[in-house]
Design an enzyme around this catalytic site. Structure first.
Site, PDB file in Angstrom:
ATOM      1  N   ILE A   1      13.168  -9.988   1.431  1.00 27.12           N
ATOM      2  CA  ILE A   1      14.173  -9.185   2.029  1.00 27.12           C
ATOM      3  C   ILE A   1      15.194 -10.000   3.106  1.00 27.12           C
ATOM      4  O   ILE A   1      16.109  -9.490   3.429  1.00 27.12           O
ATOM      5  CB  ILE A   1      13.547  -8.081   2.866  1.00 27.12           C
ATOM      6  CG1 ILE A   1      12.631  -8.448   3.975  1.00 27.12           C
ATOM      7  CG2 ILE A   1      13.033  -6.888   1.829  1.00 27.12           C
ATOM      8  CD1 ILE A   1      12.261  -7.452   4.942  1.00 27.12           C
TER       9      ILE A   1
ATOM     10  N   ASN B   1      -2.145   5.147   7.985  1.00 27.66           N
ATOM     11  CA  ASN B   1      -2.367   5.666   6.552  1.00 27.66           C
ATOM     12  C   ASN B   1      -3.650   5.131   5.980  1.00 27.66           C
ATOM     13  O   ASN B   1      -4.104   4.194   6.391  1.00 27.66           O
ATOM     14  CB  ASN B   1      -1.326   5.141   5.874  1.00 27.66           C
ATOM     15  CG  ASN B   1       0.018   6.033   6.039  1.00 27.66           C
ATOM     16  OD1 ASN B   1       0.830   6.128   4.936  1.00 27.66           O
ATOM     17  ND2 ASN B   1       0.334   6.140   7.228  1.00 27.66           N
TER      18      ASN B   1
ATOM     19  N   ALA C   1       7.073  -5.213   5.151  1.00 28.74           N
ATOM     20  CA  ALA C   1       6.667  -5.811   6.367  1.00 28.74           C
ATOM     21  C   ALA C   1       5.524  -6.667   6.321  1.00 28.74           C
ATOM     22  O   ALA C   1       4.705  -6.302   5.338  1.00 28.74           O
ATOM     23  CB  ALA C   1       6.515  -4.638   7.477  1.00 28.74           C
TER      24      ALA C   1
ATOM     25  N   LEU D   1      -9.268  -1.130   8.256  1.00 32.48           N
ATOM     26  CA  LEU D   1     -10.347  -0.688   8.542  1.00 32.48           C
ATOM     27  C   LEU D   1     -11.310  -0.053   7.498  1.00 32.48           C
ATOM     28  O   LEU D   1     -12.341  -0.554   6.996  1.00 32.48           O
ATOM     29  CB  LEU D   1     -10.271   0.433   9.908  1.00 32.48           C
ATOM     30  CG  LEU D   1     -11.760   1.042  10.168  1.00 32.48           C
ATOM     31  CD1 LEU D   1     -12.609   0.016  10.855  1.00 32.48           C
ATOM     32  CD2 LEU D   1     -11.577   2.252  11.045  1.00 32.48           C
TER      33      LEU D   1
ATOM     34  N   SER E   1       7.243  -6.203  16.848  1.00 32.40           N
ATOM     35  CA  SER E   1       8.320  -6.585  15.916  1.00 32.40           C
ATOM     36  C   SER E   1       8.745  -5.318  15.200  1.00 32.40           C
ATOM     37  O   SER E   1      10.150  -5.333  14.875  1.00 32.40           O
ATOM     38  CB  SER E   1       7.622  -7.499  14.919  1.00 32.40           C
ATOM     39  OG  SER E   1       6.788  -6.908  13.984  1.00 32.40           O
ATOM     40  N   LYS E   2       7.915  -4.403  14.996  1.00 29.19           N
ATOM     41  CA  LYS E   2       8.414  -3.060  14.563  1.00 29.19           C
ATOM     42  C   LYS E   2       9.263  -2.370  15.352  1.00 29.19           C
ATOM     43  O   LYS E   2      10.334  -1.699  15.032  1.00 29.19           O
ATOM     44  CB  LYS E   2       6.950  -2.199  14.290  1.00 29.19           C
ATOM     45  CG  LYS E   2       6.380  -2.883  12.871  1.00 29.19           C
ATOM     46  CD  LYS E   2       7.050  -2.804  11.572  1.00 29.19           C
ATOM     47  CE  LYS E   2       7.294  -1.438  11.040  1.00 29.19           C
ATOM     48  NZ  LYS E   2       7.911  -1.568   9.732  1.00 29.19           N
TER      49      LYS E   2
ATOM     50  N   PHE F   1       0.919  -1.198  -0.112  1.00 29.88           N
ATOM     51  CA  PHE F   1       0.131   0.024   0.061  1.00 29.88           C
ATOM     52  C   PHE F   1       0.766   1.332  -0.009  1.00 29.88           C
ATOM     53  O   PHE F   1       0.824   1.899  -1.027  1.00 29.88           O
ATOM     54  CB  PHE F   1      -0.922   0.057   1.130  1.00 29.88           C
ATOM     55  CG  PHE F   1      -1.688   1.192   1.557  1.00 29.88           C
ATOM     56  CD1 PHE F   1      -2.268   1.950   0.723  1.00 29.88           C
ATOM     57  CD2 PHE F   1      -1.551   1.760   3.017  1.00 29.88           C
ATOM     58  CE1 PHE F   1      -2.874   3.075   1.137  1.00 29.88           C
ATOM     59  CE2 PHE F   1      -2.181   2.844   3.248  1.00 29.88           C
ATOM     60  CZ  PHE F   1      -2.801   3.701   2.367  1.00 29.88           C
TER      61      PHE F   1
ATOM     62  N   TYR G   1       2.708  -7.507  16.085  1.00 29.57           N
ATOM     63  CA  TYR G   1       3.034  -6.651  15.179  1.00 29.57           C
ATOM     64  C   TYR G   1       3.740  -5.587  15.551  1.00 29.57           C
ATOM     65  O   TYR G   1       5.041  -5.095  15.208  1.00 29.57           O
ATOM     66  CB  TYR G   1       1.873  -5.972  14.355  1.00 29.57           C
ATOM     67  CG  TYR G   1       2.228  -4.903  13.425  1.00 29.57           C
ATOM     68  CD1 TYR G   1       2.751  -4.806  12.302  1.00 29.57           C
ATOM     69  CD2 TYR G   1       1.504  -3.605  13.823  1.00 29.57           C
ATOM     70  CE1 TYR G   1       3.248  -3.549  11.595  1.00 29.57           C
ATOM     71  CE2 TYR G   1       1.969  -2.351  12.962  1.00 29.57           C
ATOM     72  CZ  TYR G   1       2.771  -2.420  12.047  1.00 29.57           C
ATOM     73  OH  TYR G   1       2.908  -1.290  11.162  1.00 29.57           O
TER      74      TYR G   1
ATOM     75  N   THR H   1       5.976   2.766  12.658  1.00 35.69           N
ATOM     76  CA  THR H   1       4.772   2.848  12.985  1.00 35.69           C
ATOM     77  C   THR H   1       4.557   3.833  14.533  1.00 35.69           C
ATOM     78  O   THR H   1       5.672   3.397  15.246  1.00 35.69           O
ATOM     79  CB  THR H   1       3.661   1.778  13.042  1.00 35.69           C
ATOM     80  OG1 THR H   1       2.582   1.903  13.558  1.00 35.69           O
ATOM     81  CG2 THR H   1       4.542   0.637  13.847  1.00 35.69           C
ATOM     82  N   ASP H   2       3.465   4.515  14.713  1.00 30.48           N
ATOM     83  CA  ASP H   2       3.439   4.977  16.048  1.00 30.48           C
ATOM     84  C   ASP H   2       2.970   4.071  17.120  1.00 30.48           C
ATOM     85  O   ASP H   2       3.044   4.269  18.267  1.00 30.48           O
ATOM     86  CB  ASP H   2       2.263   6.204  15.761  1.00 30.48           C
ATOM     87  CG  ASP H   2       1.080   5.716  15.468  1.00 30.48           C
ATOM     88  OD1 ASP H   2       0.840   4.611  15.072  1.00 30.48           O
ATOM     89  OD2 ASP H   2      -0.186   6.539  15.517  1.00 30.48           O
ATOM     90  N   GLU H   3       2.358   2.679  16.257  1.00 29.23           N
ATOM     91  CA  GLU H   3       1.998   1.840  17.486  1.00 29.23           C
ATOM     92  C   GLU H   3       3.253   1.400  18.467  1.00 29.23           C
ATOM     93  O   GLU H   3       2.921   0.851  19.624  1.00 29.23           O
ATOM     94  CB  GLU H   3       1.501   0.556  16.381  1.00 29.23           C
ATOM     95  CG  GLU H   3       0.413   0.965  16.001  1.00 29.23           C
ATOM     96  CD  GLU H   3      -0.301  -0.124  15.194  1.00 29.23           C
ATOM     97  OE1 GLU H   3      -0.619  -1.021  15.682  1.00 29.23           O
ATOM     98  OE2 GLU H   3      -1.060   0.479  14.010  1.00 29.23           O
TER      99      GLU H   3
END
Ligand code: NAD
Ligand code: TYD
Length: 380
Positions: A79, A215, A102, A225, A188-189, A30, A185, A159-161
């Site tokens: 990768i 995004n 990812a 979503l 891992s990030k 995406f 997730y 990510t902000d997560e």
């Protein structure tokens, strides 16, 4: 809508910039695909090589029109494949890596975290090691060009997560907010961010990390979503809202994000982290209502109308973060960027895109997707 072109171009820097040779991982996904379209359109003199494994989330059709261009190359590969990455860096004399590849969906990470550890951690590590060796063997010119552009860069898109969950009254995440990931997730990030940071401090590799909010826009896989709700409305399927629907996300239009990444690659400082947010905090339930209204207005002959009748509250996602919010002051002041698209404008564009690109998303509702859907929504 007239989306602003990059500030790089606005400030005249495009005239002076040196051409680049970019390796874009995850460029068939995406955000990666939107970024590749942005970059190839704006800098046609640059070489762009996409490395993508084409997992369920990758779609080569998204890049078809670019594949006809001489300066563009698509490579299907993993990768984690060190030999492949080594060869690509050398063959293509790469001077910048934009790392998007990812496993990116929280619900899938809850069902099966293995692929997240493999791609997000081992994959990022493989790229870092390959880039380090290439850098140390002189594959990259060090220093800055006369206009202050960085010569080599490893941009890690995160990510902000990684910062965890906010309460309603908490201040937004800044670049110094401690990491507190809550899902496989985001964990891992977070781990991959730490590796990227360590390679700057230990080996002086010119790495930069960006942490962005949710995004949305064209080419997003329909497990997330917004596209999921649009497509379910078109098919008259229920709209599964997790928990009480009061969780808050900050929504960043993907083209605003691409403009920010463009600036970071040209002007960002190695070793830095930049937070990128959309200034668009919305409760999930409000967002779904907005989508229903837009679909009622823009899509003729919906199977169920008004679409909001399809809204169904389902069991909450385990470990569901309550709120994300980003403070983007650093990138706004240091690199002169700000989001230009409100969530109302962006959603309207996105709904129109999904309505006119059925040929893009329909093939993605594969057997694998149906199996995933049954699994995730049956357990919720
Ligand atoms: P996506 O799931 O749409 O695309 C991921 C792409 O990576 C796919 O094309 C897939 O084929 C490819 N890929 C997966 N594993 C690979 C591997 N081992 N080797 C090569 N390619 C592989 O993801 P996205 O939404 O475009 O996200 C891009 C990046 O941005 C990710 O790193 C994600 O963590 C981050 N991010 C996304 C969001 C968001 O809202 N979508 C928000 C913050 C950060
Ligand atoms: P999502 O698009 O999965 O992004 P993320 O989990 O990375 O924020 O979900 C956005 C929000 O919407 C999140 O709070 C979970 C919620 N959500 C639902 O309520 N129902 C759904 O079917 C999905 C996919 C998400």
């Amino acid at each position: 809508m007239n989306f602003q072109d990059s500030d790089i171009q606005d400030s005249g820097i495009k005239m002076q910039r040196q051409s680049r040779r970019l390796l874009v991982t995850g460029g068939a996904g995406f955000i990666g695909a939107n970024f590749v379209h942005h970059w190839c359109h704006k800098y046609p003199e640059d070489r762009v090589v996409v490395l993508d494994a084409l997992t369920y989330a990758g779609n080569r059709h998204t890049l078809l029109e670019l594949e006809a261009q001489e300066n563009f190359r698509f490579v299907q590969g993993d990768i984690c494949d060190r030999t492949l990455v080594d060869n690509l860096l050398r063959e293509e004399s790469i001077d910048a890596i934009a790392h998007f590849a990812a496993e990116s969906h929280v619900d899938r990470s809850i069902l099966g975290p293995d692929a997240f550890i493999q791609t997000n951690l081992v994959g990022t590590f493989t790229l870092l090691e390959a880039f380090r060796q290439y850098y140390e063997q002189g594959g990259l010119k060090e220093g800055e060009s006369q206009e202050g552009e960085i010569q080599g860069v490893f941009l890690h898109v995160s990510t902000d997560e990684v910062y965890g969950s906010l309460n309603p009254d908490d201040s937004a995440f800044t670049e110094t907010t401690p990491y507190a990931p809550n899902s496989p997730y985001s964990a891992s990030k977070a781990g991959s961010d730490h590796l990227v940071r360590a390679y700057y401090h230990t080996y002086s590799l010119p790495t930069i990390i960006t942490n962005c909010s949710n995004n949305y826009g064209p080419y997003q896989f329909p497990e997330k979503l917004i596209p999921l709700m649009c497509i379910n409305i078109l098919m008259g399927k229920s709209l599964p809202v997790y928990g009480d629907g009061q969780n808050i996300r900050d929504w960043l239009y993907v083209l605003d994000h691409c403009r920010a990444l463009d600036l970071v690659i040209h002007r960002g400082k190695p070793g830095m982290t930049y937070n990128i947010g959309g200034n668009n905090e919305v409760k999930n339930l409000d967002l779904v209502h907005l989508l229903c209204q837009l679909m009622d207005e823009l899509a003729p002959d919906l199977p169920v109308s008004p679409a909001k009748e399809l809204i169904t509250f389902v069991k909450d996602r385990p470990g569901h973060d309550r709120r994300y919010a980003i403070n983007s002051t650093k990138i706004q002041t240091e690199l002169v960027w700000e989001p230009s698209v409100t969530v109302e404008e962006g959603l309207r564009q996105t709904v129109k895109w999904y309505l006119t690109h059925r040929d893009w998303w329909e093939p993605m509702l594969s057997q694998e997707y149906q199996a995933y859907y049954r699994q995730v929504y049956a357990v919720k």
